[in-house]
Design an enzyme around this catalytic site. Structure first.
Site, PDB file in Angstrom:
ATOM      1  N   LYS A  72       0.784  -1.211  -0.133  1.00 56.05           N
ATOM      2  CA  LYS A  72      -0.015  -0.027   0.015  1.00 56.05           C
ATOM      3  C   LYS A  72       0.806   1.378   0.095  1.00 56.05           C
ATOM      4  O   LYS A  72       0.710   2.058   0.696  1.00 56.05           O
ATOM      5  CB  LYS A  72      -0.990  -0.031   1.199  1.00 56.05           C
ATOM      6  CG  LYS A  72      -1.781  -1.157   1.156  1.00 56.05           C
ATOM      7  CD  LYS A  72      -2.736  -1.303   2.417  1.00 56.05           C
ATOM      8  CE  LYS A  72      -3.748  -2.443   2.264  1.00 56.05           C
ATOM      9  NZ  LYS A  72      -3.283  -4.054   2.460  1.00 56.05           N
TER      10      LYS A  72
HETATM   11  P1  OMP Z   1      -7.332 -12.155   5.733  1.00 56.09           P
HETATM   12  O1  OMP Z   1      -8.545 -11.217   6.273  1.00 56.09           O
HETATM   13  O2  OMP Z   1      -6.431 -12.679   6.909  1.00 56.09           O
HETATM   14  O3  OMP Z   1      -7.865 -13.144   4.496  1.00 56.09           O
HETATM   15  O4  OMP Z   1      -6.344 -11.188   5.175  1.00 56.09           O
HETATM   16  C1  OMP Z   1      -6.768 -10.056   4.211  1.00 56.09           C
HETATM   17  C2  OMP Z   1      -5.468  -9.523   3.563  1.00 56.09           C
HETATM   18  O5  OMP Z   1      -5.809  -8.808   2.647  1.00 56.09           O
HETATM   19  C3  OMP Z   1      -4.433  -8.694   4.607  1.00 56.09           C
HETATM   20  O6  OMP Z   1      -3.178  -8.906   4.009  1.00 56.09           O
HETATM   21  C4  OMP Z   1      -4.896  -7.545   4.477  1.00 56.09           C
HETATM   22  O7  OMP Z   1      -4.063  -6.300   4.785  1.00 56.09           O
HETATM   23  C5  OMP Z   1      -5.156  -7.268   3.039  1.00 56.09           C
HETATM   24  N1  OMP Z   1      -6.378  -6.341   2.619  1.00 56.09           N
HETATM   25  C6  OMP Z   1      -7.639  -6.301   3.145  1.00 56.09           C
HETATM   26  O8  OMP Z   1      -7.915  -7.345   4.062  1.00 56.09           O
HETATM   27  N2  OMP Z   1      -8.629  -5.386   2.961  1.00 56.09           N
HETATM   28  C7  OMP Z   1      -8.298  -4.540   2.103  1.00 56.09           C
HETATM   29  O9  OMP Z   1      -9.472  -3.743   1.768  1.00 56.09           O
HETATM   30  C8  OMP Z   1      -7.109  -4.312   1.234  1.00 56.09           C
HETATM   31  C9  OMP Z   1      -6.118  -5.282   1.412  1.00 56.09           C
HETATM   32  C10 OMP Z   1      -5.059  -5.569   0.573  1.00 56.09           C
HETATM   33  O10 OMP Z   1      -4.830  -4.641  -0.221  1.00 56.09           O
HETATM   34  O11 OMP Z   1      -4.650  -6.861   0.185  1.00 56.09           O
END
Ligand code: OMP
Length: 275
Positions: free
Chosen positions: A94
């Site tokens: 990000k």
């Molecule tokens: P889980 O919730 O464990 O599946 O992880 C989600 C992953 O996606 C993490 O690495 C978050 O930082 C990322 N993420 C989000 O959860 N929400 C967003 O809106 C954006 C991201 C991202 O940019 O990947």
């Protein structure tokens, strides 16, 4: 081969739009894994080996590596180079800063770490993003409407776009991202927790833009709805990211089999709907 071509190839070969997030968290590791960067390395490599025929991409989130300092950066680099060459790696960092600084972020992600794509924050505008876009073969995935609760603090605010239309800020970002897509290397991040807006955004950006959709699993987003609303007309380009519910499928030594089981359950749904 550029990011989008590599993504398509991996997705079609594995018949999957699943992206496994590689976010190492010591408190969640299986009990038999040594709680050090080298223990984590072994754990992540096993998960990659056991899921590499089920994914279209992997997404390591930089924060989970940076927490270990210099050893964490070495771990991140090692994990990125361990991913098979035909599977793209999206570095989730990000990033975004004044152009001169973004240039260094881009060099770190693409030249040093060897990522195929990166997530970026568009808040600072075009000159903060072009150093990434300038790497024509790399994907630049722009935060549009994020999965977290507080995303509405700013992203859903009504603003006036350049054509005097009043629309939510996240739509301005999507329209602007399209204008920035001269090298066909732009993508968007839209959370699985926002299914209605996801459908609206797919319509807005058309069929050529990859949408990275995190939030299925631990954050409660719905897989089928995300695929239905996030895919293009050919059932493609909705990259479903799942981190915790695949990585930490078991606290025991059977974690590889359990991670595969959880990934396969998601992929089976994808295959029945899209392939
Ligand atoms: P889980 O919730 O464990 O599946 O992880 C989600 C992953 O996606 C993490 O690495 C978050 O930082 C990322 N993420 C989000 O959860 N929400 C967003 O809106 C954006 C991201 C991202 O940019 O990947």
């Amino acid at each position: 081969m550029n990011f989008k071509e590599k993504l398509f190839k991996a997705a079609l070969k594995n018949r999957s739009w699943l992206c496994v997030g590689l976010d190492p968290d010591i408190s969640k590791l299986p009990s038999n894994i040594v709680k050090t960067p080298s223990g984590i390395e072994e754990f992540l490599k096993v998960v990659i080996d056991t899921t590499k025929d089920l994914v279209c991409a992997y997404k390591p989130n930089s924060a989970f590596y940076e927490q270990f300092g210099i050893d964490g950066i070495a771990l991140l680099k090692s994990i990125i180079s361990f991913v098979p060459a035909d599977i793209p790696v999206i570095l989730d960092a990000k990033r975004g800063d004044i152009g001169n600084t973004s240039k260094m972020y881009a060099a770190a992600a693409f030249d040093y770490l060897g990522a195929d794509a990166i997530t970026v924050n568009p808040y600072m505008g075009f000159d903060s993003i072009w150093p990434f876009l300038d790497y024509k073969d790399k994907g630049v995935i722009i935060l549009c409407l994020t999965s977290n609760l507080s995303s509405s603090d700013f992203q859903k605010r009504q603003v006036i776009d350049i054509d005097n239309r009043q629309i939510p800020l996240y739509q301005v970002i999507a329209r602007t991202a399209l204008a920035w897509n001269k090298n066909d290397n732009v993508g968007l991040v839209v959370g699985a927790t926002k299914p209605e807006e996801l459908g609206e955004l797919r319509k807005l950006v058309g069929d050529g833009i990859p949408i990275l959709i995190p939030g299925v699993g631990a954050q409660g987003g719905d897989l089928e709805m995300s695929l239905k609303n996030g895919s293009n007309k050919d059932g493609q380009l909705a990259i479903i990211n799942v981190s915790r519910s695949v990585l930490y499928a078991s606290k025991e030594s059977d974690y590889a089999a359990k991670s595969r089981e959880n990934a396969l359950a998601l992929v089976s749904i994808m295959r029945s709907l899209l392939f």
